[in-house]
Design an enzyme around this catalytic site. Structure first.
Site, PDB file in Angstrom:
ATOM      1  N   ARG A  55      21.803  -9.530  40.448  1.00  0.00           N
ATOM      2  CA  ARG A  55      23.046 -10.012  40.406  1.00  0.00           C
ATOM      3  C   ARG A  55      23.303 -11.102  38.770  1.00  0.00           C
ATOM      4  NH1 ARG A  55      24.735 -14.704  43.339  1.00  0.00           N
ATOM      5  NH2 ARG A  55      27.671 -14.686  43.702  1.00  0.00           N
ATOM      6  N   HIS A  85      23.520  -3.704  46.133  1.00  0.00           N
ATOM      7  CA  HIS A  85      23.410  -4.596  47.225  1.00  0.00           C
ATOM      8  C   HIS A  85      22.030  -4.051  48.259  1.00  0.00           C
ATOM      9  CE1 HIS A  85      27.245  -6.208  45.924  1.00  0.00           C
ATOM     10  NE2 HIS A  85      26.548  -6.990  45.707  1.00  0.00           N
ATOM     11  N   ASP A  90      15.877   0.457  47.444  1.00  0.00           N
ATOM     12  CA  ASP A  90      15.920   2.251  48.092  1.00  0.00           C
ATOM     13  C   ASP A  90      17.591   2.285  48.596  1.00  0.00           C
ATOM     14  OD1 ASP A  90      16.654   0.672  50.671  1.00  0.00           O
ATOM     15  OD2 ASP A  90      15.072   0.988  51.321  1.00  0.00           O
ATOM     16  N   SER A 147      25.417 -14.634  27.980  1.00  0.00           N
ATOM     17  CA  SER A 147      26.527 -16.254  27.887  1.00  0.00           C
ATOM     18  C   SER A 147      25.881 -16.954  29.374  1.00  0.00           C
ATOM     19  CB  SER A 147      27.610 -16.316  27.842  1.00  0.00           C
ATOM     20  OG  SER A 147      27.853 -14.750  28.767  1.00  0.00           O
ATOM     21  N   ASP A 197      26.314 -11.271  33.789  1.00  0.00           N
ATOM     22  CA  ASP A 197      26.207 -11.589  32.553  1.00  0.00           C
ATOM     23  C   ASP A 197      27.560 -10.660  32.124  1.00  0.00           C
ATOM     24  OD1 ASP A 197      25.543 -12.760  30.262  1.00  0.00           O
ATOM     25  OD2 ASP A 197      24.015 -11.309  29.129  1.00  0.00           O
ATOM     26  N   ASN A 249      29.129 -18.205  40.024  1.00  0.00           N
ATOM     27  CA  ASN A 249      27.519 -18.508  39.699  1.00  0.00           C
ATOM     28  C   ASN A 249      27.023 -19.198  40.418  1.00  0.00           C
ATOM     29  OD1 ASN A 249      28.188 -15.966  37.865  1.00  0.00           O
ATOM     30  ND2 ASN A 249      28.754 -17.626  35.598  1.00  0.00           N
TER      31      ASN A 249
HETATM   32  C1  HEM Z   1      32.947  -4.802  42.993  1.00  0.00           C
HETATM   33  C2  HEM Z   1      31.647  -6.410  42.642  1.00  0.00           C
HETATM   34  C3  HEM Z   1      30.513  -6.738  43.216  1.00  0.00           C
HETATM   35  C4  HEM Z   1      30.888  -7.644  44.190  1.00  0.00           C
HETATM   36  C5  HEM Z   1      32.499  -8.139  44.852  1.00  0.00           C
HETATM   37  C6  HEM Z   1      29.426  -8.300  44.283  1.00  0.00           C
HETATM   38  C7  HEM Z   1      30.280  -9.336  45.472  1.00  0.00           C
HETATM   39  C8  HEM Z   1      28.507  -9.855  45.832  1.00  0.00           C
HETATM   40  C9  HEM Z   1      28.538 -11.505  46.999  1.00  0.00           C
HETATM   41  C10 HEM Z   1      29.626 -11.847  47.387  1.00  0.00           C
HETATM   42  C11 HEM Z   1      27.379 -11.370  46.873  1.00  0.00           C
HETATM   43  C12 HEM Z   1      27.356 -12.931  47.822  1.00  0.00           C
HETATM   44  C13 HEM Z   1      26.754 -13.914  46.899  1.00  0.00           C
HETATM   45  C14 HEM Z   1      26.275 -15.013  47.962  1.00  0.00           C
HETATM   46  O1  HEM Z   1      26.009 -15.083  48.980  1.00  0.00           O
HETATM   47  O2  HEM Z   1      26.244 -15.956  47.357  1.00  0.00           O
HETATM   48  C15 HEM Z   1      26.749 -10.691  45.646  1.00  0.00           C
HETATM   49  C16 HEM Z   1      24.794 -10.855  45.763  1.00  0.00           C
HETATM   50  C17 HEM Z   1      24.666  -9.797  45.282  1.00  0.00           C
HETATM   51  N1  HEM Z   1      25.395  -9.130  43.926  1.00  0.00           N
HETATM   52 FE1  HEM Z   1      27.019  -8.209  44.379  1.00  0.00          FE
HETATM   53  N2  HEM Z   1      28.604  -7.898  43.652  1.00  0.00           N
HETATM   54  C18 HEM Z   1      29.027  -6.929  42.951  1.00  0.00           C
HETATM   55  C19 HEM Z   1      28.658  -6.000  41.648  1.00  0.00           C
HETATM   56  C20 HEM Z   1      26.949  -5.942  42.089  1.00  0.00           C
HETATM   57  C21 HEM Z   1      26.844  -5.616  41.254  1.00  0.00           C
HETATM   58  C22 HEM Z   1      26.831  -4.515  39.742  1.00  0.00           C
HETATM   59  C23 HEM Z   1      25.203  -5.689  41.608  1.00  0.00           C
HETATM   60  C24 HEM Z   1      24.152  -5.449  40.562  1.00  0.00           C
HETATM   61  C25 HEM Z   1      23.664  -3.671  39.562  1.00  0.00           C
HETATM   62  C26 HEM Z   1      25.381  -7.113  42.455  1.00  0.00           C
HETATM   63  C27 HEM Z   1      24.147  -7.621  42.461  1.00  0.00           C
HETATM   64  C28 HEM Z   1      24.317  -8.206  43.759  1.00  0.00           C
HETATM   65  C29 HEM Z   1      22.520  -9.093  44.372  1.00  0.00           C
HETATM   66  C30 HEM Z   1      21.344  -8.466  43.870  1.00  0.00           C
HETATM   67  C31 HEM Z   1      23.457  -9.811  45.024  1.00  0.00           C
HETATM   68  C32 HEM Z   1      22.238 -10.716  46.397  1.00  0.00           C
HETATM   69  C33 HEM Z   1      21.478 -11.861  44.958  1.00  0.00           C
HETATM   70  C34 HEM Z   1      21.122 -12.877  45.824  1.00  0.00           C
HETATM   71  O3  HEM Z   1      19.854 -12.519  46.827  1.00  0.00           O
HETATM   72  O4  HEM Z   1      20.696 -13.461  45.057  1.00  0.00           O
HETATM   73  N3  HEM Z   1      26.495  -7.287  42.267  1.00  0.00           N
HETATM   74  N4  HEM Z   1      27.339  -9.868  45.558  1.00  0.00           N
END
Ligand code: HEM
Length: 325
Positions: A63, A188, A248, A77, A68, A92
């Site tokens: 994330r 995700h 996975d 940044s 970033d 963030n």
């Molecule tokens: C349209 C694109 C994306 C949207 C709308 C989105 C949205 C989100 C949201 C809403 C969360 C939950 C945050 C929270 O509840 O605090 C999240 C978590 C996460 N996102 Fe995304 N995301 C996107 C793209 C990505 C991309 C491209 C990656 C990495 C390649 C990514 C990796 C993650 C990971 C690993 C988490 C979990 C973080 C944690 O457990 O601390 N996301 N994302």
């Protein structure tokens, strides 16, 4: 020098410079830190962190890299501390993993001062954490420099209810294709989300007074238990309901069964623009490739930016004293 020889030299320089100048490359740090293997140092620190402190570090770093790279490019940044920096933006708020980046930076500075950029540390550490969490190895390109600009007001990241077409446009601005987008959303496969970010899907989807019809009954039941209506506590749930700590293919399987927690995750499995990509997804090989492409977004190289001494602050400029007559 004969004409033929001169031509060879010119051609060599043209090819060589076009390949190296301003570009990232695999193994940028090879041989630049004496006997020390820079990528080996990163791997060692990430491994120790994973086994002794935090098994969820892959989610944090994935994330972090996304947040970033999508704001001002992959220039670290997001790591800068300070009044109104990117870190402080609402989007963030729950980004984590900063302490691990500090630990890696300290280990690298102890070996070779001022050599390895914080932006490269994010990319290398993310790859290593992905591998430790069951994902496949991918070669990371390096040679990024760190930026000096970080404002919360620049943070304009997509939200969880963004439509597939708007998301495709957002990724296109960063030179990423719909296929890249789908695989990157495969990030995700690990990590968590807060109830507040999908609560509407459980109780009042699009002001219908009912749930999102695309959500499976099974998931709806489970999420309503975890995220009761009107609760004052913002609970967390896994993004990949089957294997939340493994990098996975299961995330792609789940979203095809109506088990996507975030609206955008569910929609990529249903929207005609992306559903075939999800169906034929070869996550194991393509996720790494997409991460490498993410790592190329608006990078600084060569003389641009700097290599920070601390990932949390820009370097102090040397003080030049004017000569007074
Ligand atoms: C349209 C694109 C994306 C949207 C709308 C989105 C949205 C989100 C949201 C809403 C969360 C939950 C945050 C929270 O509840 O605090 C999240 C978590 C996460 N996102 Fe995304 N995301 C996107 C793209 C990505 C991309 C491209 C990656 C990495 C390649 C990514 C990796 C993650 C990971 C690993 C988490 C979990 C973080 C944690 O457990 O601390 N996301 N994302």
């Amino acid at each position: 020098m004969s004409k033929a020889k001169a031509l060879v030299v010119v051609l060599f320089l043209a090819v060589f410079s076009s390949q190296c100048y301003g570009e990232l490359r695999v193994g940028f740090y090879k041989g630049k830190c004496g006997q020390t293997d820079v990528e080996g140092v990163v791997r060692r620190v990430v491994k120790t962190w994973f086994f002794t402190k935090d098994k969820t570090i892959a989610a944090a770093l994935l994330r972090m890299q996304f947040h970033d790279c999508f704001v001002n490019g992959c220039d670290a940044s997001i790591l800068l501390d300070g009044g109104n920096n990117e870190k402080k933006a609402i989007a963030n708020k729950s980004v984590r993993g900063y302490e691990l980046i500090d630990a890696i930076k300290d280990a690298l500075e102890a070996e070779c001062q001022g050599l390895v950029s914080c932006a490269d540390i994010i990319s290398m550490a993310t790859r290593d954490a992905v591998l430790l969490s069951g994902g496949k190895w991918y070669n990371v390109e390096t040679g990024r420099r760190d930026g000096n600009v970080s404002f919360a007001s620049n943070v304009n990241l997509p939200g969880p209810s963004i439509s597939v077409s708007d998301s495709i446009n957002t990724f296109a601005i960063k030179k990423l294709t719909p296929t890249d987008m789908v695989y990157l959303l495969g990030g995700h496969t690990v990590g968590i989300t807060h109830c507040s970010l999908f609560q509407d899907r459980l109780y009042n989807f699009n002001n219908t007074g009912g749930p999102d019809p695309t959500m499976s009954k099974w998931l709806l039941f489970g999420l309503r238990m975890k995220c009761p209506r009107g609760s004052s506590f913002d609970n967390i749930v896994p993004l990949d309901v089957m294997t939340p700590s493994l990098v996975d293919n299961s995330f792609f399987q789940q979203i095809q069964r109506g088990n996507g927690v975030l609206q955008i995750d569910q929609q990529i499995a249903l929207d005609p623009l992306t559903k075939d990509i999800v169906k034929g997804a070869d996550f194991d090989t393509k996720f790494g490739e997409a991460m490498v492409k993410l790592g190329r977004v608006e990078v600084l190289t060569d003389a641009q930016g700097e290599v920070r001494k601390s990932c949390r602050a820009v370097n102090k400029k040397p003080l030049f004293l004017g000569i007074i007559n």
